[in-house]
Design an enzyme around this catalytic site. Structure first.
Site, mmCIF file in Angstrom:
data_model
loop_
_atom_site.group_PDB
_atom_site.id
_atom_site.type_symbol
_atom_site.label_atom_id
_atom_site.label_comp_id
_atom_site.label_asym_id
_atom_site.label_seq_id
_atom_site.Cartn_x
_atom_site.Cartn_y
_atom_site.Cartn_z
ATOM 1 N N ASP A 1 -11.237 -2.552 -12.276
ATOM 2 C CA ASP A 1 -10.812 -3.445 -11.197
ATOM 3 C C ASP A 1 -9.890 -4.482 -11.815
ATOM 4 O O ASP A 1 -10.189 -5.011 -12.877
ATOM 5 C CB ASP A 1 -12.016 -4.117 -10.536
ATOM 6 C CG ASP A 1 -11.663 -4.732 -9.187
ATOM 7 O OD1 ASP A 1 -10.592 -5.388 -9.098
ATOM 8 O OD2 ASP A 1 -12.433 -4.559 -8.228
ATOM 9 N N CYS B 1 -6.581 16.148 1.754
ATOM 10 C CA CYS B 1 -6.505 15.074 0.772
ATOM 11 C C CYS B 1 -6.288 13.772 1.525
ATOM 12 O O CYS B 1 -6.133 13.760 2.738
ATOM 13 C CB CYS B 1 -5.402 15.334 -0.257
ATOM 14 S SG CYS B 1 -3.743 14.886 0.265
ATOM 15 N N SER C 1 -5.285 -2.427 -13.610
ATOM 16 C CA SER C 1 -4.913 -1.669 -12.422
ATOM 17 C C SER C 1 -5.052 -0.185 -12.706
ATOM 18 O O SER C 1 -4.609 0.298 -13.748
ATOM 19 C CB SER C 1 -3.468 -1.964 -12.043
ATOM 20 O OG SER C 1 -3.009 -0.976 -11.146
ATOM 21 N N CYS D 1 -0.557 17.472 -1.188
ATOM 22 C CA CYS D 1 -1.422 18.484 -1.785
ATOM 23 C C CYS D 1 -0.996 19.925 -1.493
ATOM 24 O O CYS D 1 -1.648 20.858 -1.942
ATOM 25 C CB CYS D 1 -2.880 18.244 -1.416
ATOM 26 S SG CYS D 1 -3.289 18.607 0.301
ATOM 27 N N CYS E 1 15.939 -10.236 10.693
ATOM 28 C CA CYS E 1 16.511 -11.153 11.681
ATOM 29 C C CYS E 1 15.484 -11.566 12.727
ATOM 30 O O CYS E 1 15.632 -12.604 13.348
ATOM 31 C CB CYS E 1 17.786 -10.582 12.302
ATOM 32 S SG CYS E 1 17.689 -8.877 12.734
ATOM 33 N N GLY F 1 -17.914 -1.684 -4.368
ATOM 34 C CA GLY F 1 -18.085 -1.398 -5.786
ATOM 35 C C GLY F 1 -19.394 -1.947 -6.352
ATOM 36 O O GLY F 1 -20.104 -1.245 -7.075
ATOM 37 N N GLY G 1 -16.726 -5.385 -2.900
ATOM 38 C CA GLY G 1 -17.876 -5.293 -1.999
ATOM 39 C C GLY G 1 -18.598 -3.970 -2.106
ATOM 40 O O GLY G 1 -19.802 -3.913 -2.346
ATOM 41 N N ALA H 1 -1.949 1.742 -1.448
ATOM 42 C CA ALA H 1 -1.154 2.206 -2.590
ATOM 43 C C ALA H 1 -2.079 2.788 -3.661
ATOM 44 O O ALA H 1 -1.852 3.898 -4.158
ATOM 45 C CB ALA H 1 -0.341 1.062 -3.150
#
Lengths: 536, 648
Positions: free
Chosen positions: B51, B161, B98, B444, B176, B32, B30, B123
């Protein structure tokens, strides 16, 4: 069942989560007119074509220039020399086949001369980079025709929007942090008897721990009322005492230590908001007392007929309160208890809505309109949102521009603002004045920059003088003079992109009639990345 | 020609530097798409875009470089081609890959003058942040969620950062809770997703769906175990072979599956009576015998079919139908390729039907209010609403910040928050001065160091690697050396060197209270010193705790008032669109930020936050939201469908 998803639902999934299918429907029924497919214009339109407006029509008398191709994504080299409306329509149309794209190869001034009614057909007209005279002319045509008008402009590193709409009514304003409508201070009969059906002392441990917090608060409120002369806990101290009262109700084990009962904790947590007295906000009250609400005619829009019907409800049936909203928050409870409680509110809401619906019917009848002309579904939605109704009324451009009606206070007050967006507004008005006098914007030719600065300065001074604006922050605008002359009326793409996003967002609010549009002037300073809104 | 427009308003040198500047755009979703358009039209010439994603139908309402015919193709590649059609002079390189791939090392990043993130997951954001720090390249970070958006600038040594402000860890649920004692709809949805993978996808030991006899709440009562053992003998179905093998043996008979999952397993759970002392016990369901299911009952709400909630019978039917459909799809695929995984592909109708039905049936069993398919989809996929307008605004802001950086005015850069509507101070945008780097940032700082509490006797080396170093500290391929004077190598990123250590406990390597580990990530050019504190009594289901970290409790409020509306147990009137970015983003992370304390650091412009409220909830989806500068794009996921972050 829920298995089949239409292609549209899939394509629009991410936005349906913002405005729902009924918002999408409004969008798909809309026909938007864009005047001038410059970079800002096509950016705005792109952001409306993607989410699927029904149709657009571009009005533009210009031919595509090399400069256009340089900053406009929807014009390419081989369109140079062709009509700009046509070239842009072709490429914008490619973005979404659900949208019907049209163009008119004429300048707005010509259309205003020959066929001003041309503009009456649109849901919304967006005028981009318009000279002041065109803007005012078009503004008055649209004002009289009740067509919303969004004026947009990118001038160097400044973005500007002005919304011109006589009256825009919003049923779904999506307020942040709205309080629930629980009526615990004045429970309606069905709620009362539902509360009575619970016996906190007599019930088993499991049921006790799964009783919805609304019931708990209601139960202890009865107790509190009997001890406090039917007054709600008002101040901090009383509310704390009330919380303590609830806390004492938590079950204890054999040893006398309190059990963990999350529903009671939840009740205590919600005391503050749950005890807000039920009342009608001043905003909604103002609508009830407004002219449109008093004089219902066959021409009155559905919004006002429903507002009047709700007013009748408040006065005759609701005991001074709005129809019950009918939704309750999520809470700790077992399904059965939760659903039963929810049904009490929901059924009451349906009852109230049907009473309102009767009022709507007789109002419609009284002005000779068929009773079904406002749907039950609309009435239900209206009742559900009755506490959040909003009406936006902008001033006309004529009012803003006339020496008699100019909002001097707003201008002078905002001059003190640290960000200086008001200075930018005055500069934009001054470059328009420059354009009127010289038929070009300042600084478009490099060799004239110095000369233009002093000419522009004259324009600023005459503007301030004419409007009797006693504005003292001269240093600001002298700096801006230089900057504005350096812009040379340029339309940098990245500023156009920003404006394209912001303007399309406002357009979507107007079209879907959801969320509240700004009123009425918006200025963006791309250097400092600041924005401001003014009521001018 | 392209730069003509800018020469007027920007300095000539700047315009020139644009044409030589090499730019990396990470993400072609979007933001990008908008960004690529903006940069070429602003005069950037040399652009690389990366991408790993492919185009989905639900991208088309905003990712305008893609059309229907492009569905299934590489985003980066198609974006490049579309831009070139309009601007043939640009020099664009596209990578369908990636950014975390080791090929994109520090050297690669040094090729650029500037990096722009248009990402959708934390990530990758963490990773690019580190790469840019290592390469000392300025980074512009951004994100959007619904109407909200944020842009910020990161420059090594000058600004915070991306990881200076600790972000709440992504919400995970103890096994559980999922298997035995769900208490919120999301637990049932996660269970249904696991179930999907168990039955039709790749089986994952961490995604077990059957009752968990090792629940710590019961483990100390041997008598119970015995009862359960008997129960299990009596009912052969409960013997756990593999869920899938068992399903296959029944020929994916929907009724048999139903009875096992919603009746037998629940009855089995009921035998663990300890669990139900303080909870409402679940109610085993019987397969509706007389098949009087033709018409879904209890339809709530109006509007889209998706937004309705059906009755139990309706979900029984949906369950049975979706099992049949999925089974026949499995069969069609043949043996070799018989597995497909719940990749968060919520746009796959039969899979979504299955999850909706199974989750709702479980919710019913556990006395929760059922939810519509639409809401479940939001929660299952963490779907964040996304529209063209917000992305356009944010992409516009990004390029303007880029221009400041390229003119050498990094100090003028701001973190900018985009509000849903002008705030009480009438500001749509809230710019804030950038904060200096945090001295104890574990990324950093000059010598990054962190202290972790864990139980050295119970923590496996593999858990240290996967859960702590990779998941928590965002490393890609860590090497770990114990500072024991011998330089023992605990984990090596070289394949095959230390695999033998994986299943040993940390204490097996003499790691104990006070031990120090030196952790290196060669790719990220990042070294972190980990101080170990041995701790016997961590909370239930907590494997480790980072000292000084943002407490995980705050971000996972059960239901604060505002949230309540959106996370409603399901009986929310669906005429109201599940609006407001809140609902979905919520599962991810939310920070509660006290906005009162927010005063922009220096800033010549007296901007302060919209501080009308006390605690404001900040979600952060594609981004952070606009009210408090502390909030840094945690967990943003760039708009899109990649914003689908599996909850587990």
């Amino acid at each position: 069942m829920a298995a089949t998803k239409t292609a549209k639902e899939q394509k629009y999934d991410r936005q349906l989560r913002l405005w729902g299918d009924h918002g999408q429907e409004e969008l798909e029924n809309a026909h938007v007119c864009l005047i001038n497919s410059t970079a800002s214009g096509t950016e705005i339109l792109k952001n409306l074509v993607l989410p699927g407006i029904g149709a657009f029509t571009i009005v533009d008398g210009h031919k595509v220039s090399g400069e256009d191709v340089g900053n406009n994504f929807f014009l390419s080299n081989n369109s140079i020399g062709r009509n700009r409306a046509q070239a842009a329509t072709e490429l914008l149309q490619e973005l979404n086949t659900d949208v019907s794209g049209n163009f008119v190869e004429e300048s707005p001034d010509k259309l205003l001369d020959n066929d001003p009614e041309f503009f009456h057909r649109f849901t919304l007209v967006i005028g981009v980079q318009l000279p002041e005279s065109t803007c005012l002319r078009l503004g008055s045509v649209l004002w009289n025709a009740n067509v919303p008008f969004l004026v947009c402009r990118t001038y160097g590193l400044v973005g500007y929007m002005r919304l011109v709409v006589k009256e825009h009514t919003v049923i779904e304003s999506h307020p942040d942090n709205a309080l629930e409508d629980l009526r615990l201070d004045q429970p309606f009969a069905e709620l009362k008897s539902h509360i009575q059906s619970y016996d906190l002392e007599g019930m088993g441990k499991k049921d006790h721990g799964h009783t919805p917090w609304i019931i708990i608060v209601a139960k202890y409120l009865e107790k509190w009322f009997s001890e406090h002369n039917f007054q709600l806990p008002k101040n901090y101290k009383e509310k704390e005492a009330f919380k303590q009262l609830i806390r004492q109700g938590i079950l204890k084990n054999e040893k006398g230590t309190p059990e963990v009962e999350e529903n009671f904790e939840e009740a205590i947590k919600n005391v503050n908001t749950a005890l807000n007295p039920t009342k009608i906000s001043s905003g909604v009250d103002d609508l009830f007392n407004g002219e449109q609400c008093n004089a219902i005619t066959s021409q009155t829009p559905a919004f006002w007929v429903m507002t009047r019907a709700v007013r009748e409800f408040v006065q005759n049936d609701g005991g001074g309160n709005l129809p019950v909203r009918g939704s309750i928050p999520d809470m700790i409870a077992d399904s059965e208890k939760f659903i039963n409680l929810q049904n009490v509110y929901r059924e009451k809401a349906m009852q109230d809505a049907s009473v309102v619906s009767k009022h709507v019917e007789s109002l419609l009848q009284s002005v000779g309109k068929p009773s079904g002309s406002i749907s039950e579904q609309d009435i239900k939605l209206f009742c559900k949102n009755a506490a959040f109704l909003r009406v936006v009324r902008c001033r006309s451009l004529a009012e803003e521009y006339s020496v008699e009606t100019v909002n001097k206070d707003a201008i002078t007050c905002s001059m003190d603002g640290a960000d200086g967006e008001m200075v930018l507004y005055l500069m934009l008005r001054s470059v328009d004045r420059f354009y009127q006098q010289h038929s070009r914007y300042p600084g478009v030719y490099n060799y004239q920059v110095e000369e233009d600065i002093s000419k522009l300065k004259l324009c600023v001074n005459s503007l301030l003088q004419e409007y009797g604006l006693n504005v003292s922050v001269k240093d600001d605008y002298i700096h801006e003079l230089y900057v504005f002359c350096r812009y040379g009326a340029a339309e940098p793409h990245t500023v156009a992109s920003f404006l394209g996003g912001s303007a399309a967002q406002e357009a979507i609010k107007l079209i879907t009639r959801q969320f509240v549009p700004f009123n009425n002037t918006f200025v963006y300073n791309a250097m400092s990345q600041t924005t401001a809104t003014f009521q001018l | 020609m392209v730069t003509l427009q800018l020469v007027g308003s920007l300095r000539k040198e700047l315009a020139d530097s644009l044409s030589t500047c090499r730019l990396l755009v990470v993400g072609a979703g979007g933001i990008g798409c908008e960004l690529l358009k903006n940069v070429v039209l602003t005069g950037f010439k040399n652009i690389e875009v990366i991408d790993l994603d492919i185009i989905d139908v639900s991208n088309l309402n905003r990712q305008f470089l893609f059309q229907k015919k492009h569905v299934g193709k590489s985003k980066a590649q198609v974006a490049k081609e579309s831009v070139l059609q309009f601007c043939p002079t640009a020099n664009i390189t596209a990578y369908h890959d990636s950014i975390m791939n080791p090929d994109y090392n520090v050297e690669f990043f040094r090729n650029f003058m500037l990096v722009m993130n248009a990402l959708d997951n934390r990530a990758a954001r963490n990773h690019v942040n580190r790469m840019c720090l290592a390469a000392d390249i300025p980074l512009i970070e951004s994100g959007t969620a619904g109407y909200l958006g944020q842009v910020t600038v990161i420059k090594k040594g000058l600004t915070e950062c991306y990881e200076c402000q600790p972000k709440p860890t992504q919400k995970t649920f103890p096994g559980c809770t999922i298997r035995n004692t769900p208490s919120e709809p999301i637990h049932c949805i996660v269970w249904a997703k696991y179930l999907f993978n168990q039955l039709f996808g790749e089986e994952d030991a961490d995604q077990e769906v059957s009752p968990d006899t090792a629940d710590p709440e019961l483990s100390w009562n041997p008598a119970d175990t015995e009862t359960r053992a008997t129960a299990s003998d009596q009912d052969g179905d409960i013997k756990r072979v593999s869920t899938k093998a068992w399903a296959r043996s029944t020929g994916y008979d929907p009724v048999k599956l139903f009875n096992k999952l919603f009746k037998d397993d629940i009855q089995y759970l009921l035998t663990m009576d300890k669990l139900w002392k303080k909870r409402k016990a679940p109610l085993p369901l019987d397969w509706p015998e007389h098949q009087k299911l033709t018409c879904p009952q209890g339809v709530t709400g109006m509007g889209l079919k998706d937004q309705r909630v059906f009755g139990v019978a309706g979900y029984c039917q949906l369950f049975s139908r979706s099992v049949e459909t999925l089974h026949s799809m499995l069969a069609d695929k043949g043996d070799g390729a018989e597995e497909w995984i719940w990749m968060g592909n919520c746009d796959d109708p039969p899979a979504m039907d299955f999850v909706t039905a199974a989750a709702n049936l479980r919710m019913y069993i556990f006395s929760m209010n059922m939810k519509s398919r639409f809401d479940i989809k939001s929660m299952a996929g963490n779907i964040i609403p996304a529209i063209a307008t917000t992305n356009a605004v944010i992409a516009g802001l990004i390029v303007l910040e880029a221009l400041k950086i390229l003119s050498g005015d990094v100090e003028q850069c701001r973190t900018i928050f985009l509000n849903k509507q002008p705030n009480p101070r009438k500001k749509l945008l809230v710019p804030c001065a950038l904060d200096p780097p945090s001295a104890n940032c574990y990324v950093c700082a000059s010598k990054p160091e962190v202290t972790v509490k864990l139980n050295v006797h119970k923590t496996l080396v593999l858990a240290l690697q996967d859960k702590i170093l990779k998941e928590k500290f965002g490393m890609v391929a860590p090497d770990v050396q114990i500072e024991d004077g011998k330089g023992t190598i605990l984990i090596s990123s070289e394949e095959g060197e230390t695999e033998a250590n994986n299943c040993k406990f940390l204490s097996d390597f003499a790691i104990r209270n006070g031990s120090r580990l030196q952790v290196d990530d060669f790719l990220q050019d990042y070294t972190l010193l980990v101080n170990v504190i041995h701790c016997e009594n961590l909370e239930k289901d907590v494997e480790f705790e980072v000292v000084g970290d943002a407490p995980d409790k705050a971000p996972a409020p059960t239901r604060s008032q505002e949230e309540g509306k959106n996370v409603a147990n399901g009986n929310k009137e669906s005429s109201e669109p599940s609006t407001s970015s809140e609902a979905p983003a919520e599962q991810n992370d939310i920070l509660l930020v006290d906005s009162d304390e927010e005063v922009p650091s220096s800033s010549t412009m007296a901007v302060s936050m919209e501080s009308g409220g006390h605690k404001r909830k900040l979600h952060d989806a594609e981004t952070g939201e606009a009210s408090a500068k502390r909030q840094h794009l945690s967990q943003p996921s760039a708009d899109d469908d990649n914003d689908i972050i599996a909850l587990d």
